[in-house]
Design a protein around this motif. Sequence first.
Motif, PDB file in Angstrom:
ATOM      1  N   ILE A   1      -1.583   3.776   4.908  1.00 42.13           N
ATOM      2  CA  ILE A   1      -1.596   5.153   4.403  1.00 42.13           C
ATOM      3  C   ILE A   1      -1.024   6.116   5.442  1.00 42.13           C
ATOM      4  N   LEU A   2      -1.398   5.917   6.696  1.00 45.07           N
ATOM      5  CA  LEU A   2      -0.884   6.794   7.751  1.00 45.07           C
ATOM      6  C   LEU A   2       0.623   6.618   7.949  1.00 45.07           C
ATOM      7  N   THR A   3       1.115   5.386   7.856  1.00 42.01           N
ATOM      8  CA  THR A   3       2.560   5.191   7.977  1.00 42.01           C
ATOM      9  C   THR A   3       3.287   5.768   6.763  1.00 42.01           C
ATOM     10  N   PHE A   4       2.644   5.727   5.591  1.00 37.75           N
ATOM     11  CA  PHE A   4       3.199   6.382   4.400  1.00 37.75           C
ATOM     12  C   PHE A   4       3.344   7.891   4.647  1.00 37.75           C
TER      13      PHE A   4
ATOM     14  N   PRO B   1      11.519   1.270  13.499  1.00 38.77           N
ATOM     15  CA  PRO B   1      11.209   0.029  14.221  1.00 38.77           C
ATOM     16  C   PRO B   1       9.732  -0.063  14.614  1.00 38.77           C
ATOM     17  N   SER B   2       9.137   1.066  14.998  1.00 40.74           N
ATOM     18  CA  SER B   2       7.716   1.066  15.359  1.00 40.74           C
ATOM     19  C   SER B   2       6.837   0.767  14.154  1.00 40.74           C
ATOM     20  N   ILE B   3       7.180   1.349  13.008  1.00 42.43           N
ATOM     21  CA  ILE B   3       6.419   1.088  11.790  1.00 42.43           C
ATOM     22  C   ILE B   3       6.467  -0.388  11.424  1.00 42.43           C
TER      23      ILE B   3
ATOM     24  N   THR C   1       7.509   3.047   2.833  1.00 44.32           N
ATOM     25  CA  THR C   1       8.852   3.621   2.723  1.00 44.32           C
ATOM     26  C   THR C   1       8.958   4.598   1.561  1.00 44.32           C
ATOM     27  N   SER C   2       8.111   4.450   0.548  1.00 45.97           N
ATOM     28  CA  SER C   2       8.166   5.403  -0.565  1.00 45.97           C
ATOM     29  C   SER C   2       7.759   6.803  -0.115  1.00 45.97           C
ATOM     30  N   GLY C   3       7.070   6.884   1.026  1.00 47.00           N
ATOM     31  CA  GLY C   3       6.772   8.195   1.585  1.00 47.00           C
ATOM     32  C   GLY C   3       8.028   8.988   1.879  1.00 47.00           C
TER      33      GLY C   3
END
Length: 437
Positions: A14-17, A119-121, A142-144
């Motif tokens: 969720i946070l990466t989104f 790259p970090s994600i 990635t949809s974020g």
Amino acid sequence: MRNTKFPIRYLIVILTFLCTCVCYIERVGFSIAYTIAADDAGVSQSSKGTILSTFYYGYAFSQVPGGWAAQKIGGRRILLFSFVIWSLTCALCPLDPNRVMALVIARLLVGVAQGFIFPSIHTVLAQWVPPHERSRSLSLTTSGMYLGAALGMLFLPTLVKFKGPQSVFLAESALGGLWSLLWLRFASDPPRSDHPKATAAGFGEYLLPIRDYQKLNAEIITTQIPWRKIFLSLPVWAILVNNFTFHYTLYVLMNWLPTYFELGLKFSLQEMGSSKMMPYLNMFVFSNIGGIIADHMVTKRILSVTNTRKVLNTVGFLVSAVSLMLLPLFRTSEGVILCSSVALGFLALGRAGFAVNHMDIAPRYAGIVMGVSNTAGTLAGIVGVELTGQLLEAAKTKNSDLSSPDSWRAVFLIPGLLCIASSVIFLLFSTGERIFD
């Protein structure tokens, strides 16, 4: 990993989104704010293309270093560092089309900082997410990007209208600072896993930064990144080519659709209402649909991982190609919104093919491979955005303005042809098997 009512890996996803969402609000925001300010100042289309593409020079420069840093230092730390840098840059940069050097330096710095993010994600997700959840997890993350682009298109033109272009920079930096605080508070490295199945599946302890786990065996500690094997791998090149095409199409539409509406169709972005966000909202929906379909096919053994990736990639890119080539035939805002929504929606569906493939073939080096692949995608931004500006400047000289469909035909034909060629390459050379130990 311990079972909880809400597993920590879901919170990480969720946070990466939210991370990708905020990043693309920034990218779309600059395009909107700068386009309006530059048009008011009488800046030429080729000069606009140069400024809009500057971001991608910095972005390309930091992709592979970003993958290396995430591998060695940890994706969690690098992600926080990059967010702080680009947020501060946005807060301090003046949006004045006449101060070209200041804009160039600022966009280069934002590009370098954001180049570390994906790259970090990938490194973080490869550590946290088991293989059977990777398609939908990466698709959600990635949809974020597309939700961020949609929200940017919906709200930022109005913000520019009432508060001026500079207000966009301040809003973006505030969002970046807020996300940084959330990541600092809630993100963590995954716990060590002593389960052999976890290691065999390609996630867990051995993916973490080596300095944090001194008890790893000597073989893992001394393992070198297989650069030669990565650059000579045909499956990696299949991903690379499709990443280039995906981002060529996305960046051209993201940076030049505002100009197409304003100068090609004579529609004001401020007066178009919520319809202008639909192409990116469609990407958000189709990206998640693609991830769910892919995981369902793999989990239920309907298709192999390899065939699942190929089917979704091919369908997505071919439908997108047809829509792109038809787009300049539409002369109403509704028709253009519909056509660009189909093109970008199915392009996002294709990400369940090539984009997830990084973690299929190289879970241990997902950040590295993503850095190499995203470098190609970033080069597409440099080439596509600047080339489009030159094409439009030439068309304006020939046709006296940009309202003719002929002025825009080449702009949309090029990414359409690239989509067709890339889908063929992915069919021929991609695999869903793990090829890097």
